[in-house]
Design an enzyme around this catalytic site. Structure first.
Site, PDB file in Angstrom:
ATOM      1  N   HIS A 125      47.377   5.471  -8.765  1.00  0.00           N
ATOM      2  CA  HIS A 125      47.568   6.684  -7.955  1.00  0.00           C
ATOM      3  C   HIS A 125      47.050   6.391  -6.543  1.00  0.00           C
ATOM      4  O   HIS A 125      46.132   5.584  -6.372  1.00  0.00           O
ATOM      5  CB  HIS A 125      46.734   7.793  -8.603  1.00  0.00           C
ATOM      6  CG  HIS A 125      46.953   9.167  -8.084  1.00  0.00           C
ATOM      7  ND1 HIS A 125      46.382   9.622  -6.924  1.00  0.00           N
ATOM      8  CD2 HIS A 125      47.667  10.209  -8.581  1.00  0.00           C
ATOM      9  CE1 HIS A 125      46.726  10.886  -6.733  1.00  0.00           C
ATOM     10  NE2 HIS A 125      47.507  11.271  -7.719  1.00  0.00           N
ATOM     11  N   ASP A 198      39.416   5.158 -13.259  1.00  0.00           N
ATOM     12  CA  ASP A 198      39.989   6.452 -12.868  1.00  0.00           C
ATOM     13  C   ASP A 198      40.538   7.072 -14.143  1.00  0.00           C
ATOM     14  O   ASP A 198      41.555   6.623 -14.676  1.00  0.00           O
ATOM     15  CB  ASP A 198      41.100   6.189 -11.831  1.00  0.00           C
ATOM     16  CG  ASP A 198      41.985   7.406 -11.607  1.00  0.00           C
ATOM     17  OD1 ASP A 198      41.808   8.432 -12.281  1.00  0.00           O
ATOM     18  OD2 ASP A 198      42.888   7.302 -10.751  1.00  0.00           O
ATOM     19  N   GLN A 201      43.774  10.968 -15.975  1.00  0.00           N
ATOM     20  CA  GLN A 201      44.818  11.249 -16.970  1.00  0.00           C
ATOM     21  C   GLN A 201      44.403  10.977 -18.400  1.00  0.00           C
ATOM     22  O   GLN A 201      45.191  11.213 -19.311  1.00  0.00           O
ATOM     23  CB  GLN A 201      46.079  10.419 -16.657  1.00  0.00           C
ATOM     24  CG  GLN A 201      46.767  10.811 -15.368  1.00  0.00           C
ATOM     25  CD  GLN A 201      47.280  12.251 -15.376  1.00  0.00           C
ATOM     26  OE1 GLN A 201      47.520  12.842 -16.430  1.00  0.00           O
ATOM     27  NE2 GLN A 201      47.447  12.814 -14.198  1.00  0.00           N
ATOM     28  N   LYS A 224      42.386  18.660 -14.955  1.00  0.00           N
ATOM     29  CA  LYS A 224      43.255  17.884 -15.858  1.00  0.00           C
ATOM     30  C   LYS A 224      42.827  18.058 -17.311  1.00  0.00           C
ATOM     31  O   LYS A 224      43.513  17.621 -18.213  1.00  0.00           O
ATOM     32  CB  LYS A 224      43.206  16.388 -15.506  1.00  0.00           C
ATOM     33  CG  LYS A 224      43.439  16.045 -14.051  1.00  0.00           C
ATOM     34  CD  LYS A 224      44.895  15.980 -13.689  1.00  0.00           C
ATOM     35  CE  LYS A 224      45.063  15.290 -12.342  1.00  0.00           C
ATOM     36  NZ  LYS A 224      46.396  15.488 -11.776  1.00  0.00           N
ATOM     37  N   CYS A 362      52.524  10.457  -6.337  1.00  0.00           N
ATOM     38  CA  CYS A 362      51.412   9.792  -5.617  1.00  0.00           C
ATOM     39  C   CYS A 362      51.263   8.339  -6.058  1.00  0.00           C
ATOM     40  O   CYS A 362      50.135   7.829  -6.165  1.00  0.00           O
ATOM     41  CB  CYS A 362      50.094  10.536  -5.805  1.00  0.00           C
ATOM     42  SG  CYS A 362      50.124  12.192  -5.127  1.00  0.00           S
TER      43      CYS A 362
HETATM   44  N1  PLP Z   1      44.209   9.462 -10.436  1.00  0.00           N
HETATM   45  C1  PLP Z   1      45.213   9.759 -11.253  1.00  0.00           C
HETATM   46  C2  PLP Z   1      45.692   8.744 -12.254  1.00  0.00           C
HETATM   47  C3  PLP Z   1      45.809  11.024 -11.195  1.00  0.00           C
HETATM   48  O1  PLP Z   1      46.821  11.330 -12.004  1.00  0.00           O
HETATM   49  C4  PLP Z   1      45.340  11.956 -10.239  1.00  0.00           C
HETATM   50  C5  PLP Z   1      45.993  13.268 -10.097  1.00  0.00           C
HETATM   51  O2  PLP Z   1      47.118  13.457 -10.453  1.00  0.00           O
HETATM   52  C6  PLP Z   1      44.276  11.590  -9.421  1.00  0.00           C
HETATM   53  C7  PLP Z   1      43.731  10.340  -9.550  1.00  0.00           C
HETATM   54  C8  PLP Z   1      43.714  12.543  -8.411  1.00  0.00           C
HETATM   55  O3  PLP Z   1      43.147  13.635  -9.052  1.00  0.00           O
HETATM   56  P1  PLP Z   1      42.674  14.908  -8.197  1.00  0.00           P
HETATM   57  O4  PLP Z   1      43.851  15.315  -7.362  1.00  0.00           O
HETATM   58  O5  PLP Z   1      42.319  15.923  -9.232  1.00  0.00           O
HETATM   59  O6  PLP Z   1      41.519  14.472  -7.383  1.00  0.00           O
END
Ligand code: PLP
Length: 404
Positions: A125, A198, A201, A224, A362
């Site tokens: 992401h 990270d 998900q 999430k 993203c």
């Molecule tokens: N990393 C991953 C794999 C994600 O799917 C997301 C959000 O969709 C994020 C990071 C960023 O999360 P947030 O927007 O809640 O900070």
């Protein structure tokens, strides 16, 4: 689909938004990777906090402040337990994005030399790419195969003395791929390289134990996992938190302040400047209670069975190609269709009451690797059932009738 361990009728009753009618149709909410819906218990606890306990934390002796502080710190304890971490290594943030930015600024930047690298993967992401670039690190991406699985041999070969950090998603938001993070952490550690996971998900779907994994850093967002938006956390090993300097100055993060200089509060508070999101913390902890009341293993079994139900049905649709067919996959179904732009697919499905996401998710570098500008993505949550998948399939057949 084999019998689900969940009582879907009961589960759905916990989520009032699922009763919304969308363009006169029942709602099939399949956009859980973007954000999950909130159970009544989460909303009620946040409400109760404002009705009975609202006050600023840590700074007063009156009863409401004591209640607020107790609930806020109990939330830290609950979140720490969920990932098997000590409570004082949980830093509250606004979410995964802020957590990763905190590591980039407070951990990486001070030790970074010109030419140093952060080893990521092609499926990351933007939140796990751009923060490293902002502090001047070179982001080097390990390749994936056409199924969307990490090429672990290539990844291993890319570890080198310039690698200051390995940063990887547990589960890809665009493909559903589950990465072999235990193996990656032990390989990186064998070379003295710390690892950030990270788990935006993964946290609502797969059990996590940061102690057993020996992860250095771990980031997640409450929204999430059926909690509120704007709240998340960073776990980091105590030794890293001690070495990191605070990113933001202000109230609560200090020990002493004078015009000659200031000293910092202990971890994790030195990273939590200003009045925090008490209701957010309480909502996040309540969401974890909710997941516990259902059972994460039961949720994982249910979602996996649903993925297996949906996959062949989608593959049978004329002109549809699934993007991301990893052997170890979470409940994410990304796809493209001949003759139909993902945004048009999304709009037609919306008219059929089906909420999915379309776009680059993203993950622009991943889209370039896959040679697609965008995909459509259905993503599963604990309240989804075969009826949601059937409604999706009917909608996709409609897409073909209109555009195919
Ligand atoms: N990393 C991953 C794999 C994600 O799917 C997301 C959000 O969709 C994020 C990071 C960023 O999360 P947030 O927007 O809640 O900070």
């Amino acid at each position: 689909m084999s019998a689900s361990p969940l009582d879907l009728k009961e589960v759905r009753a916990d989520f009032p938004i699922l009763r919304e009618s969308i363009h006169g149709k029942r709602l099939a909410y399949l956009d859980n990777a973007a954000t999950t819906q909130k159970p009544t218990s989460v909303m009620a606890e946040m409400d109760l906090y404002y009705v009975h306990s609202n006050a600023n934390v840590h700074r007063a002796v009156h009863e409401l402040a004591a209640r607020a502080t107790k609930s806020y710190e109990a939330a830290r304890e609950r979140i720490a337990q969920w990932i098997n971490a000590p409570r004082d290594s949980i830093v509250f943030t606004r979410g995964t994005t802020e957590s990763i930015n905190l590591v980039a600024r407070a951990y990486l930047q001070p030790i970074l030399q010109p030419g140093d690298e952060v080893l990521v993967t092609t499926m990351e992401h933007h939140s796990n790419i751009v923060p490293w670039q902002l502090v001047g690190a070179k982001t080097v991406a390990a390749p994936i195969n056409d199924a969307g699985e990490l090429d672990i041999d290539a990844w291993r070969a890319m570890l080198n003395p310039r690698t200051k950090l390995v940063a990887v998603c547990h589960v890809s938001n665009a493909l559903g791929t589950v990465n072999p993070i235990a193996e990656m952490i032990s390989e990186a550690h064998a070379r003295g390289i710390p690892v950030l996971i990270d788990d935006a998900q993964g946290i609502a779907h797969l059990r996590m134990d940061v102690a057993a994994l020996d992860a250095d850093f771990y980031a997640a967002s409450a929204h999430k996992f059926y909690g509120p938006t704007g709240f998340g956390f960073l776990y980091a090993k105590r030794e890293h938190l001690e070495a990191m300097t605070p990113l933001q100055g202000g109230g609560d993060m200090i020990d002493t302040v004078s015009f000659d200089g200031s000293t910092w509060n202990e971890v994790p508070y030195k990273f939590e400047a200003g009045t925090p999101d008490m209701a957010g913390a309480i909502g996040a902890a309540t969401a974890l209670e909710y997941l516990d009341s259902i059972g994460l293993d039961a949720i994982a079994t249910h979602e996996h069975a649903l993925l297996e139900y949906a996959t062949p049905k989608m593959q049978a649709i004329k002109g549809l190609k699934l993007i991301g067919t990893a052997a170890n996959k979470s409940g994410i179904l990304s796809f493209v269709m001949d003759g139909a732009h993902p945004h048009d697919i999304g709009s037609i499905l919306d008219q059929a009451g089906v909420a999915i996401r379309t776009g680059h998710h993203c993950t622009m570098p991943l889209m370039q690797r896959l040679c697609v500008p965008a995909t459509a993505r259905a993503s599963l949550g604990l309240y989804n059932g075969t009826d949601d998948i059937d409604q999706l399939i009917d909608g996709l057949n409609m897409v073909n009738r209109l555009l195919g």
